[in-house]
Design an enzyme around this catalytic site. Structure first.
Site, PDB file in Angstrom:
ATOM      1  N   GLU A 210       0.845  -1.191   0.000  1.00 11.24           N
ATOM      2  CA  GLU A 210       0.000   0.000   0.000  1.00 11.24           C
ATOM      3  C   GLU A 210       0.885   1.247   0.000  1.00 11.24           C
ATOM      4  O   GLU A 210       1.984   1.236   0.572  1.00 11.24           O
ATOM      5  CB  GLU A 210      -0.894   0.039   1.249  1.00 11.24           C
ATOM      6  CG  GLU A 210      -1.823  -1.143   1.385  1.00 11.24           C
ATOM      7  CD  GLU A 210      -2.525  -1.175   2.728  1.00 11.24           C
ATOM      8  OE1 GLU A 210      -3.354  -2.071   2.935  1.00 11.24           O
ATOM      9  OE2 GLU A 210      -2.222  -0.311   3.584  1.00 11.24           O
ATOM     10  N   LYS A 212       2.469   4.437   1.290  1.00 13.69           N
ATOM     11  CA  LYS A 212       2.655   5.025   2.618  1.00 13.69           C
ATOM     12  C   LYS A 212       2.488   6.529   2.481  1.00 13.69           C
ATOM     13  O   LYS A 212       3.332   7.214   1.920  1.00 13.69           O
ATOM     14  CB  LYS A 212       4.028   4.696   3.202  1.00 13.69           C
ATOM     15  CG  LYS A 212       4.140   5.128   4.651  1.00 13.69           C
ATOM     16  CD  LYS A 212       5.478   4.792   5.263  1.00 13.69           C
ATOM     17  CE  LYS A 212       5.434   5.057   6.764  1.00 13.69           C
ATOM     18  NZ  LYS A 212       4.930   6.398   7.112  1.00 13.69           N
ATOM     19  N   GLU A 261      -5.458   7.407   6.978  1.00 12.96           N
ATOM     20  CA  GLU A 261      -4.743   8.680   7.067  1.00 12.96           C
ATOM     21  C   GLU A 261      -5.527   9.740   6.321  1.00 12.96           C
ATOM     22  O   GLU A 261      -6.298   9.439   5.405  1.00 12.96           O
ATOM     23  CB  GLU A 261      -3.334   8.566   6.466  1.00 12.96           C
ATOM     24  CG  GLU A 261      -2.428   7.609   7.188  1.00 12.96           C
ATOM     25  CD  GLU A 261      -1.016   8.158   7.358  1.00 12.96           C
ATOM     26  OE1 GLU A 261      -0.742   9.288   6.918  1.00 12.96           O
ATOM     27  OE2 GLU A 261      -0.189   7.433   7.951  1.00 12.96           O
ATOM     28  N   PHE A 301      -7.132   2.249   5.088  1.00 14.88           N
ATOM     29  CA  PHE A 301      -6.415   1.028   4.729  1.00 14.88           C
ATOM     30  C   PHE A 301      -6.781  -0.159   5.624  1.00 14.88           C
ATOM     31  O   PHE A 301      -6.248  -1.249   5.441  1.00 14.88           O
ATOM     32  CB  PHE A 301      -4.900   1.234   4.752  1.00 14.88           C
ATOM     33  CG  PHE A 301      -4.372   1.932   5.987  1.00 14.88           C
ATOM     34  CD1 PHE A 301      -4.308   1.280   7.209  1.00 14.88           C
ATOM     35  CD2 PHE A 301      -3.930   3.246   5.900  1.00 14.88           C
ATOM     36  CE1 PHE A 301      -3.818   1.911   8.331  1.00 14.88           C
ATOM     37  CE2 PHE A 301      -3.433   3.890   7.030  1.00 14.88           C
ATOM     38  CZ  PHE A 301      -3.373   3.216   8.248  1.00 14.88           C
ATOM     39  N   LYS A 379       7.166  -1.177   6.707  1.00 10.98           N
ATOM     40  CA  LYS A 379       7.244   0.046   5.906  1.00 10.98           C
ATOM     41  C   LYS A 379       8.561   0.081   5.139  1.00 10.98           C
ATOM     42  O   LYS A 379       9.601  -0.339   5.645  1.00 10.98           O
ATOM     43  CB  LYS A 379       7.082   1.288   6.775  1.00 10.98           C
ATOM     44  CG  LYS A 379       8.099   1.424   7.881  1.00 10.98           C
ATOM     45  CD  LYS A 379       7.757   2.592   8.804  1.00 10.98           C
ATOM     46  CE  LYS A 379       8.722   2.657   9.990  1.00 10.98           C
ATOM     47  NZ  LYS A 379       8.363   3.724  10.947  1.00 10.98           N
TER      48      LYS A 379
END
Length: 511
Positions: A210, A212, A261, A301, A379
């Site tokens: 995904e 970031k 987010e 997400f 990440k």
């Protein structure tokens, strides 16, 4: 329980680096607590007052003159708590002096060790975010319950003090009350790090990648017509983000808990700088004007609850399917399932090209581990960055004279519960940053000399650097090469900072 017992337990914990011994000392203290003492005792062992801040700063606390100390410990734990209740309620003209006199009265009835503990407790010098993990294990040991059950209750309930009281007084049945509850925030799941997409795939196998996003983490709860938005630090920010409230309220599902987010985008769809997004969360808000100037776009997400069904324990790919069924595509973060490194690297490059930070790789079978840095979320960023804590700052010279400039940087040490200094940096600071941090750091001041102001370890900074090298000059044995300030992370707490082990691993050093 005597207050002295908590002071002694805290001292024993500070005197050992063994996690097992820390746990045993804490558990022994917890077993001696009864009734209302539990919440107070756990708060003190965590290094905080139950009342929060009571209006006494460093100068007032360390300038107090109690006129001596008692030789024999006689203070009761709840007696100390009542004294701070009284101090917290003092207000009006002359309140600062009245609070200080009240503190002096309490200190006069304490032993020297108790006085030292109380002063550090009030100013926040006992704060050790990493200690909460040890306390979870200690609560479990004292209550004879599985640590995983206590940890989960704390993650879903949000307050270890209340969880400890339930565990010690009621056992397993008490913990059962702490379940995911709509309109009450839970701790977010965090990600570990990898150097590139290939490394992430090697750890996860087939994984979802995904984007970031460089935005503000939000958690959104919907219960019928009521929608609340919480920040990463579990503050209710619903009023600041009406776009998010309106979007979620208009979704077909009657109840939801979403993780995502929110960020401000330019007209071309590229993200604005993080600091601009964070303007939407300031203290003094003209929401209407800011919304027109800096509209926010949410990207979700994860989904943890939908229409009466808690799904946080289900596999990530099941939660994503539920998310896709509940939200339109433009409200979901861009995502690719890949097992080929070349394909994953191309997706990573596309995220960077569009102005985002990188990607997060997620194991398809991963449950949602609230409050933990899960091994199944990884990440990947193009350059090394760490979230560190400001421990002190030195006064600048030349054109920076009068400003606090050179930051002392610390990584979190879970073993000691404190922070390990990694070096200093004065790079990457604009005049506006220098002016702001000079004011803010003095508000957090613990002590100073002619050159340096030492501060409470509360401010988190994102630091970019070129590598990690061995260094005999710092207690952790390592230092950062060419460290520079990227930004302050006011959405994070000191307990969220990267660990010294993570820093060492980046440089290939063993802990």
């Amino acid at each position: 329980m005597r207050f002295e017992a908590v002071v002694q337990a805290s001292a024993r914990v500070a005197d050992t680096s063994s996690r097992k011994e820390k746990t045993e000392h804490l558990a022994a203290c917890l077993r001696g607590l009864v009734g209302d003492e539990i919440v107070v005792g756990v708060a003190y062992l965590m290094g905080e007052l139950r009342q929060g801040r009571v209006g006494l700063g460093y100068a007032a606390v360390y300038g107090s003159e109690p006129g001596g100390a008692t030789d024999a410990a006689a203070l009761d734990l709840l007696e100390v708590d009542r004294a701070f209740d009284a101090i917290a309620t003092i207000s009006g003209p002359g309140s600062k002096s009245a609070k200080q006199r009240a503190l002096e009265g309490l200190l006069a009835r304490a032993t020297p060790d108790e006085q030292h503990f109380l002063k550090r407790l009030v100013v926040g010098e006992l704060r050790q975010g990493a200690l909460e993990g040890v306390l979870v294990e200690a609560v479990a040991k004292a209550a004879d319950l599985p640590a995983a059950d206590v940890r989960r209750a704390a993650m879903l309930g949000g307050d270890l003090k209340d969880v400890a009281a339930a565990a010690l007084l009621e056992g397993a049945s008490g913990l059962a009350r702490f379940r995911m509850q709509l309109l009450r925030p839970i701790q977010p799941m965090l990600a570990s790090s990898a150097g590139d997409a290939e490394e992430a795939l090697a750890k996860l196998g087939v994984a979802a990648f995904e984007w970031k996003l460089d935005g503000a983490r939000i958690q959104v709860h919907k219960d019928g017509g009521e929608v609340r938005v919480f920040s990463r630090r579990q503050n209710d920010v619903s009023r600041a983000v009406p776009e998010v409230v309106e979007l979620v309220r208009g979704l077909p599902a009657k109840s939801l808990l979403l993780d995502g987010e929110v960020l401000a985008l330019r007209a071309d769809g590229r993200p604005r700088p993080f600091q601009e997004t964070m303007r939407r969360f300031g203290r003094k808000l003209d929401v209407g004007a800011l919304r027109a100037e800096l509209p926010l776009t949410p990207f979700f997400f994860d989904l943890l609850h939908v229409d009466g069904d808690d799904v946080l324990d289900r596999a990530y790919d099941e939660r994503w399917a539920a998310l896709a069924g509940a939200l339109p595509e433009d409200a979901r973060v861009p995502r690719l399932v890949a097992e080929d490194a070349e394909e994953a690297e191309a997706f990573f490059a596309s995220a960077l090209e569009r102005g985002h930070e990188g990607v997060v790789a997620k194991g398809l079978d991963a449950p949602y581990e609230a409050g933990r840095r899960g091994a199944k979320w990884i990440k990947v960023k193009p350059a090394h960055t760490l979230d560190l804590v400001v421990l002190a700052a030195e006064w600048g010279s030349g054109r920076r004279r009068g400003w606090l400039s050179n930051l002392h940087l610390g990584a979190r040490d879970p073993k000691s519960g404190g922070f390990v200094m990694l070096g200093k940096t004065f790079k990457g600071m604009t005049d506006a940053v220098l002016e702001w941090q000079t004011k803010k750091l003095q508000e957090l001041e613990l002590a100073r000399d002619d050159y340096t102001v030492h501060v409470r370890p509360e401010l988190v900074v994102e630091i970019a650097f070129d590598g990690v090298q061995a260094s005999p000059h710092y207690p952790g044995g390592v230092a950062l090469r060419f460290a520079r300030l990227k930004r302050y992370r006011d959405d994070k707490q000191a307990a969220d900072a990267d660990t010294i082990e993570a820093v060492r691993s980046l440089g290939g050093f063993e802990g």
